[in-house]
Design an enzyme around this catalytic site. Structure first.
Site, PDB file in Angstrom:
ATOM      1  N   GLN A  94      17.021  17.400  90.358  1.00  0.00           N
ATOM      2  CA  GLN A  94      16.030  18.556  90.657  1.00  0.00           C
ATOM      3  C   GLN A  94      16.879  19.812  91.052  1.00  0.00           C
ATOM      4  OE1 GLN A  94      12.922  17.368  93.458  1.00  0.00           O
ATOM      5  NE2 GLN A  94      11.865  16.123  91.615  1.00  0.00           N
ATOM      6  N   TRP A  95      17.889  19.453  92.145  1.00  0.00           N
ATOM      7  CA  TRP A  95      18.793  20.579  92.707  1.00  0.00           C
ATOM      8  C   TRP A  95      19.572  21.260  91.498  1.00  0.00           C
ATOM      9  CZ3 TRP A  95      20.057  19.216  98.193  1.00  0.00           C
ATOM     10  CH2 TRP A  95      20.655  20.129  98.546  1.00  0.00           C
ATOM     11  N   ILE A  96      20.123  20.467  90.622  1.00  0.00           N
ATOM     12  CA  ILE A  96      20.963  20.857  89.778  1.00  0.00           C
ATOM     13  C   ILE A  96      20.342  21.955  88.685  1.00  0.00           C
ATOM     14  CG2 ILE A  96      21.124  19.011  88.045  1.00  0.00           C
ATOM     15  CD1 ILE A  96      24.254  20.560  89.308  1.00  0.00           C
ATOM     16  N   HIS A  98      18.944  24.475  89.433  1.00  0.00           N
ATOM     17  CA  HIS A  98      19.319  25.744  89.748  1.00  0.00           C
ATOM     18  C   HIS A  98      20.274  26.206  89.352  1.00  0.00           C
ATOM     19  CE1 HIS A  98      15.294  25.986  91.924  1.00  0.00           C
ATOM     20  NE2 HIS A  98      15.452  24.725  91.878  1.00  0.00           N
ATOM     21  N   ARG A  99      20.504  27.053  88.126  1.00  0.00           N
ATOM     22  CA  ARG A  99      21.903  27.100  87.598  1.00  0.00           C
ATOM     23  C   ARG A  99      22.695  28.138  88.210  1.00  0.00           C
ATOM     24  NH1 ARG A  99      18.195  28.413  82.489  1.00  0.00           N
ATOM     25  NH2 ARG A  99      17.117  29.205  84.342  1.00  0.00           N
ATOM     26  N   GLU A 105      30.826  18.210  92.193  1.00  0.00           N
ATOM     27  CA  GLU A 105      30.056  16.700  92.754  1.00  0.00           C
ATOM     28  C   GLU A 105      31.192  15.803  92.921  1.00  0.00           C
ATOM     29  OE1 GLU A 105      26.949  15.759  90.307  1.00  0.00           O
ATOM     30  OE2 GLU A 105      26.391  14.118  91.683  1.00  0.00           O
ATOM     31  N   ARG A 177      28.971   2.183  87.105  1.00  0.00           N
ATOM     32  CA  ARG A 177      27.946   2.697  87.784  1.00  0.00           C
ATOM     33  C   ARG A 177      26.691   2.774  86.991  1.00  0.00           C
ATOM     34  NH1 ARG A 177      29.836   8.933  87.051  1.00  0.00           N
ATOM     35  NH2 ARG A 177      30.313   8.908  84.717  1.00  0.00           N
ATOM     36  N   LEU A 194      23.006  34.873  98.552  1.00  0.00           N
ATOM     37  CA  LEU A 194      21.788  35.062  99.233  1.00  0.00           C
ATOM     38  C   LEU A 194      20.591  35.336  98.441  1.00  0.00           C
ATOM     39  CD1 LEU A 194      20.234  34.635 101.949  1.00  0.00           C
ATOM     40  CD2 LEU A 194      20.640  36.999 102.306  1.00  0.00           C
ATOM     41  N   ARG A 204      11.745  25.480  96.499  1.00  0.00           N
ATOM     42  CA  ARG A 204      11.923  24.087  96.996  1.00  0.00           C
ATOM     43  C   ARG A 204      11.425  23.934  98.619  1.00  0.00           C
ATOM     44  NH1 ARG A 204      12.280  21.264  92.529  1.00  0.00           N
ATOM     45  NH2 ARG A 204      13.655  22.168  90.931  1.00  0.00           N
TER      46      ARG A 204
HETATM   47  C1  LIG Z   1       7.726  22.000  91.619  1.00  0.00           C
HETATM   48  C2  LIG Z   1       8.703  22.142  90.647  1.00  0.00           C
HETATM   49  C3  LIG Z   1       8.256  21.502  89.554  1.00  0.00           C
HETATM   50  C4  LIG Z   1       9.189  21.138  88.408  1.00  0.00           C
HETATM   51  N1  LIG Z   1       9.073  20.578  87.256  1.00  0.00           N
HETATM   52  C5  LIG Z   1       9.802  20.238  86.366  1.00  0.00           C
HETATM   53  C6  LIG Z   1       9.664  19.367  85.322  1.00  0.00           C
HETATM   54  O1  LIG Z   1       8.554  18.686  85.080  1.00  0.00           O
HETATM   55  N2  LIG Z   1      10.469  19.546  84.031  1.00  0.00           N
HETATM   56  C7  LIG Z   1      11.490  20.321  83.979  1.00  0.00           C
HETATM   57  O2  LIG Z   1      12.351  20.095  83.202  1.00  0.00           O
HETATM   58  N3  LIG Z   1      11.961  21.024  85.265  1.00  0.00           N
HETATM   59  C8  LIG Z   1      11.090  21.214  86.100  1.00  0.00           C
HETATM   60  N4  LIG Z   1      11.141  21.975  87.284  1.00  0.00           N
HETATM   61  C9  LIG Z   1      12.388  22.998  87.153  1.00  0.00           C
HETATM   62  C10 LIG Z   1      12.006  24.292  86.843  1.00  0.00           C
HETATM   63  O3  LIG Z   1      11.486  24.412  85.650  1.00  0.00           O
HETATM   64  C11 LIG Z   1      13.300  24.990  86.941  1.00  0.00           C
HETATM   65  O4  LIG Z   1      14.239  24.562  86.004  1.00  0.00           O
HETATM   66  C12 LIG Z   1      13.993  25.033  88.200  1.00  0.00           C
HETATM   67  O5  LIG Z   1      13.207  25.322  89.388  1.00  0.00           O
HETATM   68  C13 LIG Z   1      15.163  26.157  88.345  1.00  0.00           C
HETATM   69  O6  LIG Z   1      14.439  27.447  88.322  1.00  0.00           O
HETATM   70  P1  LIG Z   1      15.359  28.812  87.637  1.00  0.00           P
HETATM   71  O7  LIG Z   1      15.591  28.465  86.334  1.00  0.00           O
HETATM   72  O8  LIG Z   1      14.282  30.188  87.988  1.00  0.00           O
HETATM   73  O9  LIG Z   1      16.393  28.983  88.485  1.00  0.00           O
HETATM   74  P2  LIG Z   1      17.925  29.267  88.431  1.00  0.00           P
HETATM   75  O10 LIG Z   1      18.602  28.167  87.438  1.00  0.00           O
HETATM   76  O11 LIG Z   1      18.582  29.093  90.035  1.00  0.00           O
HETATM   77  O12 LIG Z   1      17.988  30.724  88.077  1.00  0.00           O
HETATM   78  C14 LIG Z   1      17.451  31.635  88.627  1.00  0.00           C
HETATM   79  C15 LIG Z   1      16.984  32.905  87.664  1.00  0.00           C
HETATM   80  O13 LIG Z   1      18.096  33.237  87.067  1.00  0.00           O
HETATM   81  C16 LIG Z   1      17.929  33.472  85.607  1.00  0.00           C
HETATM   82  N5  LIG Z   1      18.218  32.602  84.606  1.00  0.00           N
HETATM   83  C17 LIG Z   1      19.431  31.600  85.305  1.00  0.00           C
HETATM   84  N6  LIG Z   1      19.891  31.103  84.070  1.00  0.00           N
HETATM   85  C18 LIG Z   1      19.335  31.642  82.892  1.00  0.00           C
HETATM   86  C19 LIG Z   1      19.377  31.707  81.464  1.00  0.00           C
HETATM   87  N7  LIG Z   1      20.419  30.739  80.940  1.00  0.00           N
HETATM   88  N8  LIG Z   1      18.711  32.298  80.794  1.00  0.00           N
HETATM   89  C20 LIG Z   1      17.895  33.116  81.510  1.00  0.00           C
HETATM   90  N9  LIG Z   1      17.533  33.376  82.596  1.00  0.00           N
HETATM   91  C21 LIG Z   1      18.426  32.689  83.473  1.00  0.00           C
HETATM   92  C22 LIG Z   1      16.464  33.512  85.636  1.00  0.00           C
HETATM   93  O14 LIG Z   1      15.555  34.432  86.064  1.00  0.00           O
HETATM   94  C23 LIG Z   1      15.914  32.116  86.842  1.00  0.00           C
HETATM   95  O15 LIG Z   1      14.760  32.482  87.334  1.00  0.00           O
HETATM   96  C24 LIG Z   1      10.313  21.813  88.331  1.00  0.00           C
HETATM   97  C25 LIG Z   1      10.756  22.836  89.476  1.00  0.00           C
HETATM   98  C26 LIG Z   1       9.618  23.090  90.663  1.00  0.00           C
HETATM   99  C27 LIG Z   1      10.057  23.830  91.822  1.00  0.00           C
END
Ligand SMILES: Cc1cc2nc3c(=O)[nH]c(=O)nc-3n(C[C@H](O)[C@H](O)[C@H](O)COP(=O)(O)OP(=O)(O)OC[C@H]3O[C@@H](n4cnc5c(N)ncnc54)[C@H](O)[C@@H]3O)c2cc1C
Length: 297
Positions: A94-96, A98-99, A105, A177, A194, A204
């Site tokens: 889940q953590w990863i 967040h790109r 690792e 593994r 930040l 999260r």
């Molecule tokens: C409660 C919960 C349930 C979830 N359930 C699921 C699930 O069922 N299945 C699933 O697959 N995922 C699930 N996720 C993961 C979710 O869809 C996101 O992938 C994850 O929260 C990362 O969010 P993010 O992409 O906004 O964050 P980050 O990757 O940290 O990115 C931060 C922001 O940067 C921008 N960004 C980063 N990379 C790009 C890019 N390549 N293109 C455009 N903009 C970019 C976007 O604005 C993004 O919001 C869940 C997350 C939560 C919190």
């Protein structure tokens, strides 16, 4: 609040049975003497926009609050944190997602993985939620919890025995593994600025996040709060997933209409949408405004 353990010079918060988040490093390392926190780096970044130097401490707090309110986000990228984290593999997955962090690792190809597994406490084995298809909910009955934990324990012992046996037989580490389950712990270094950390923490630390990742996010929040207190204060006050609230155009219209009516008996008009989920969300918000209910219709 979690207890912060200081391990050498690195503050650490233990999470789950064997996990942790440890703060390894922070940028800025150099903070002007009269400004004791890394909030100063946010202001430093912001002030270049206006061609002005460092101002007084009070002005810094106001500036940070202004930046947060107006989504002027890049100055918050002027602060960076590096953490060492140890979490179960299913949490890491889940953590990863967040790109925007930089990650390195532990390698299961290079090293023999340790037999560290996550087992929830018996009081924290959760029933499948009926309201949220993705979540666990209330605590499940004690017999089922006991049974589940005993099974998990056996599974982990057997899996790790098999892993070691196949390594002894010469199977490569990268393939042996495959014997190991998702509750095995992994470790990584995780570096993030930040602004992007706020995004991670908003998602999260929220009640919709699975408890097993939430404890790590809350641990990080506790670790960074003394380092950037004004930024945290502003985020808490203004972020829609913290203390603040975001209204859609339809909700603003309903609110305006409801407040303009003198005989509404504490009822707010329903929003102009046929979407059930959207209407429910509006009802939740309306309650926060002190309205007793939303009109049917
Ligand atoms: C409660 C919960 C349930 C979830 N359930 C699921 C699930 O069922 N299945 C699933 O697959 N995922 C699930 N996720 C993961 C979710 O869809 C996101 O992938 C994850 O929260 C990362 O969010 P993010 O992409 O906004 O964050 P980050 O990757 O940290 O990115 C931060 C922001 O940067 C921008 N960004 C980063 N990379 C790009 C890019 N390549 N293109 C455009 N903009 C970019 C976007 O604005 C993004 O919001 C869940 C997350 C939560 C919190």
């Amino acid at each position: 609040m979690h207890d912060v353990l200081t391990n050498g010079s690195n503050p650490t918060i233990n999470c789950l049975n064997k996990g942790f988040v440890k703060l390894i490093d922070v940028m800025p390392r150099l903070v002007p003497e009269d400004q004791k926190t890394a909030d100063s780096a946010v202001c430093q970044m912001a002030r270049v926009s206006y061609g002005q130097g460092t101002k007084s401490v009070n002005e810094d707090r106001g500036l940070i609050r202004y930046l947060m309110r107006h989504a002027h986000t890049t100055p918050f990228e002027g602060v960076e944190f590096k953490f060492h984290c140890k979490m179960p593999i299913f949490v890491a997955r889940q953590w990863i997602r967040h790109r925007t962090a930089n990650v390195n690792e532990v390698s299961g190809r290079y090293s023999v993985l340790k037999d560290d597994f996550y087992f929830p406490d018996k009081e924290n084995v959760r029933e499948q939620s009926t309201r949220n298809k993705q979540g666990g909910d209330d605590i499940i009955g004690s017999d089922t919890a006991q049974d589940f934990l005993m099974y998990l324990d056996r599974l982990c012992v057997n899996s790790y025995d098999a892993y070691e046996d196949y390594l002894d037989d010469g199977v490569s580490r990268e393939q042996a593994r495959m014997c190991l389950p998702l509750n095995l712990y992994t470790e990584w270094y995780w570096k993030i600025d930040l602004h992007n950390l706020f995004h991670f923490l908003a998602l999260r630390c929220d009640s919709h996040a699975q408890m097993e990742i939430r404890v790590f996010a809350e641990g990080m929040l506790d670790l960074i709060t003394p380092i950037v207190p004004w930024s945290i204060e502003a985020w808490d006050d203004y972020h829609p997933m913290r203390g603040a609230m975001k209204l859609t155009r339809l909700e603003v219209e309903a609110l305006r209409k409801g407040m303009g009516e003198s005989t509404n008996d504490g009822l707010l008009p329903q929003i102009d949408s046929s979407n059930k989920r959207e209407r429910q969300e509006w009802e939740e918000k309306a309650k926060l405004f002190g309205f007793t209910a939303v009109e049917n219709g």
